[in-house]
Design a protein around this motif. Structure first.
Motif, mmCIF file in Angstrom:
data_model
loop_
_atom_site.group_PDB
_atom_site.id
_atom_site.type_symbol
_atom_site.label_atom_id
_atom_site.label_comp_id
_atom_site.label_asym_id
_atom_site.label_seq_id
_atom_site.Cartn_x
_atom_site.Cartn_y
_atom_site.Cartn_z
ATOM 1 N N THR A 1 29.297 23.600 4.642
ATOM 2 C CA THR A 1 28.433 23.822 5.804
ATOM 3 C C THR A 1 29.191 24.607 6.861
ATOM 4 O O THR A 1 30.365 24.331 7.107
ATOM 5 C CB THR A 1 27.970 22.473 6.394
ATOM 6 N N LEU A 2 28.518 25.575 7.466
ATOM 7 C CA LEU A 2 29.159 26.399 8.496
ATOM 8 C C LEU A 2 28.510 26.149 9.862
ATOM 9 O O LEU A 2 27.767 26.964 10.380
ATOM 10 C CB LEU A 2 29.060 27.881 8.125
ATOM 11 N N TRP A 3 28.828 24.987 10.448
ATOM 12 C CA TRP A 3 28.433 24.787 11.836
ATOM 13 C C TRP A 3 29.229 25.728 12.746
ATOM 14 O O TRP A 3 28.777 26.080 13.824
ATOM 15 C CB TRP A 3 28.686 23.343 12.256
ATOM 16 N N GLU A 4 30.417 26.081 12.295
ATOM 17 C CA GLU A 4 31.284 27.041 12.977
ATOM 18 C C GLU A 4 32.043 27.794 11.882
ATOM 19 O O GLU A 4 31.995 27.409 10.716
ATOM 20 C CB GLU A 4 32.206 26.336 13.989
ATOM 21 N N VAL B 1 30.071 29.519 -4.265
ATOM 22 C CA VAL B 1 29.924 28.687 -3.072
ATOM 23 C C VAL B 1 28.500 28.796 -2.549
ATOM 24 O O VAL B 1 27.955 29.897 -2.420
ATOM 25 C CB VAL B 1 30.909 29.104 -1.960
ATOM 26 N N VAL B 2 27.910 27.648 -2.235
ATOM 27 C CA VAL B 2 26.605 27.594 -1.582
ATOM 28 C C VAL B 2 26.790 26.920 -0.223
ATOM 29 O O VAL B 2 27.422 25.860 -0.125
ATOM 30 C CB VAL B 2 25.579 26.820 -2.428
ATOM 31 N N VAL B 3 26.264 27.539 0.824
ATOM 32 C CA VAL B 3 26.311 26.971 2.169
ATOM 33 C C VAL B 3 24.984 26.295 2.451
ATOM 34 O O VAL B 3 23.911 26.859 2.188
ATOM 35 C CB VAL B 3 26.586 28.068 3.221
ATOM 36 N N ILE B 4 25.034 25.076 2.995
ATOM 37 C CA ILE B 4 23.819 24.371 3.391
ATOM 38 C C ILE B 4 23.880 24.030 4.872
ATOM 39 O O ILE B 4 24.926 24.103 5.502
ATOM 40 C CB ILE B 4 23.597 23.090 2.564
ATOM 41 N N GLU B 5 22.736 23.682 5.430
ATOM 42 C CA GLU B 5 22.572 23.109 6.771
ATOM 43 C C GLU B 5 22.719 24.115 7.901
ATOM 44 O O GLU B 5 21.835 24.249 8.731
ATOM 45 C CB GLU B 5 23.546 21.940 6.975
ATOM 46 N N ALA B 6 23.855 24.781 7.991
ATOM 47 C CA ALA B 6 24.092 25.723 9.084
ATOM 48 C C ALA B 6 24.983 26.847 8.577
ATOM 49 O O ALA B 6 25.855 26.634 7.730
ATOM 50 C CB ALA B 6 24.762 25.021 10.276
ATOM 51 N N GLY C 1 18.839 25.986 3.811
ATOM 52 C CA GLY C 1 18.666 25.108 4.967
ATOM 53 C C GLY C 1 17.529 25.578 5.840
ATOM 54 O O GLY C 1 16.597 26.248 5.390
ATOM 55 N N LEU C 2 17.602 25.218 7.083
ATOM 56 C CA LEU C 2 16.591 25.627 8.049
ATOM 57 C C LEU C 2 16.814 27.059 8.509
ATOM 58 O O LEU C 2 17.947 27.524 8.598
ATOM 59 C CB LEU C 2 16.644 24.739 9.292
ATOM 60 N N SER D 1 19.040 18.525 25.236
ATOM 61 C CA SER D 1 20.295 17.901 24.831
ATOM 62 C C SER D 1 20.729 18.497 23.501
ATOM 63 O O SER D 1 19.915 18.660 22.587
ATOM 64 C CB SER D 1 20.100 16.382 24.690
ATOM 65 N N GLY D 2 22.026 18.834 23.368
ATOM 66 C CA GLY D 2 22.501 19.419 22.114
ATOM 67 C C GLY D 2 24.008 19.478 22.064
ATOM 68 O O GLY D 2 24.689 19.212 23.058
ATOM 69 N N ASN D 3 24.528 19.811 20.906
ATOM 70 C CA ASN D 3 25.971 20.043 20.768
ATOM 71 C C ASN D 3 26.195 21.551 20.820
ATOM 72 O O ASN D 3 26.264 22.233 19.807
ATOM 73 C CB ASN D 3 26.533 19.424 19.480
ATOM 74 N N TRP D 4 26.273 22.062 22.017
ATOM 75 C CA TRP D 4 26.319 23.501 22.253
ATOM 76 C C TRP D 4 27.568 24.110 21.639
ATOM 77 O O TRP D 4 28.665 23.567 21.722
ATOM 78 C CB TRP D 4 26.256 23.779 23.766
ATOM 79 N N GLY D 5 27.377 25.251 21.006
ATOM 80 C CA GLY D 5 28.456 25.921 20.294
ATOM 81 C C GLY D 5 28.313 25.802 18.796
ATOM 82 O O GLY D 5 28.879 26.617 18.061
ATOM 83 N N ALA D 6 27.578 24.787 18.328
ATOM 84 C CA ALA D 6 27.277 24.692 16.898
ATOM 85 C C ALA D 6 26.226 25.747 16.565
ATOM 86 O O ALA D 6 25.236 25.907 17.286
ATOM 87 C CB ALA D 6 26.766 23.301 16.543
#
Length: 338
Positions: free
Chosen positions: A98-101, A118-123, A136-137, A163-168
């Motif tokens: 997952t690549l949140w960053e 490699v498969v990336v999911i979520e972000a 993912g989305l 509200s969020g985790n800004w930067g992700a």
């Protein structure tokens, strides 16, 4: 309908119990004779991942493969990137991450260069390291869906806090979709933002500050998996009735579902996380299994030699809405186990 601080304590207990399940869950392939994959990512101990792990458990059962899970329990970009490197050393049949960053991007590139798909999911970040695909989305579209839900349930005007985790990467894209749609299609005004860092304790404290700083808001929008839990538990700990606010959040932690049942949270916008995890394994199997032959679809005479990626660039899940009408279908006790 509204619960006091005792309810908050119960919800905290439920949340911690969910986290334990994540940390103790292991691979359960049928007989170990199938291919071995590695899910290498940070946040392995976060309750949000319960549904992704359920999807992987289902995939293990369906395909007779093994999915090993490695990486830090919490938010740790350095350790998350190291987990991808550790996965490469195991020489698996494929890696899911997952690549949140962007920390793991160099590792993804190395894996692909070594012939490990490699498969990336979520972000995902703009540079995905040359991964086969992202599943993912469309997070911008998820933000638009959130804006539409706010308008449907809260009307066409008012003030709100996000509200969020800004930067992700995924949260920032959701916020962009949310704000741009509201600006173009409503009179909703953003009063402010709070940073919950996708961590329950921080989300609770941030939401408490929000309620004290913005007493006249009409709505709250939570864009990551801890936002809704923080908003609801903060209100309970403050003994503040927020049922007159429109509260639209994301994801499906157990306390969020309980708060929807109680009428404190109006709705949650969710990704099909079990599906994206299942499809990651399914696509890797299709790539590796010559009988299925995804790697050799005749896009060119020789896809590998031509540098052709036989996968679609993105596979988008779309969102679903959980509210008081269907919340029982999403509670953990009602979900299957594999």
């Amino acid at each position: 309908m509204f619960k006091n601080i005792i309810g908050s304590s119960i919800r905290r207990t439920a949340l911690l119990a969910g986290a334990v399940v994540v940390m103790t869950a292991g691979a359960s392939a049928q007989d170990g004779s199938g291919r071995s994959y590695v899910y290498a990512s940070q946040l392995q101990g976060h309750p949000y991942l319960l549904d992704s792990l359920l999807g992987m458990d289902y995939a293990q059962k369906q395909f007779g493969v093994t999915v090993e899970r490695i990486g830090p329990q919490g938010w740790d970009p350095v350790a998350g990137a190291e987990a991808v490197e550790q996965a490469i050393a195991r020489k698996p049949a494929g890696i899911i991450t997952t690549l949140w960053e962007p920390g793991a991007v160099p590792g993804i590139r190395r894996a692909m260069e070594q012939g490990i798909p490699v498969v990336v999911i979520e972000a995902v970040t703009p540079d995905d390291g040359g991964a086969l695909t992202f599943i993912g989305l469309d997070n911008y579209a998820a933000g638009v869906d959130t804006a539409k839900e706010l308008i449907e349930r809260g009307g066409n005007s008012g003030s709100y806090v996000a509200s969020g985790n800004w930067g992700a990467s995924n949260t920032d894209a959701k916020f962009k979709g949310l704000t741009e749609y509201l600006e173009a299609n409503s009179e909703w005004k953003l009063a402010g933002r709070i940073d919950d860092k996708a961590t329950t304790s921080t989300a609770i404290d941030a939401a408490k500050t929000m309620f004290n700083t913005y007493p006249d808001i009409n709505a709250v929008v939570g864009l990551d998996s801890s936002s809704g839990t923080g908003i609801c538990l903060a209100a309970e700990e403050l003994e503040k009735d927020i049922t007159d606010l429109t509260v639209i959040v994301h994801d499906r932690e157990d306390p969020v579902l309980e708060c929807i049942q109680d009428g404190v949270i109006d709705a949650s916008i969710v990704n099909k996380t079990a599906l994206q995890a299942y499809m990651a394994v399914q696509m890797l199997e299709a790539y590796n299994d010559q009988k299925i032959g995804l790697a050799n679809v005749p896009i060119s005479a020789d896809n590998k030699a031509a540098g052709v990626n036989p996968f679609p660039a993105q596979i988008y899940m779309g969102t679903e809405v959980i509210d008081g009408e269907n919340v029982g279908q999403f509670t953990r006790a009602n979900l299957p186990k594999y």
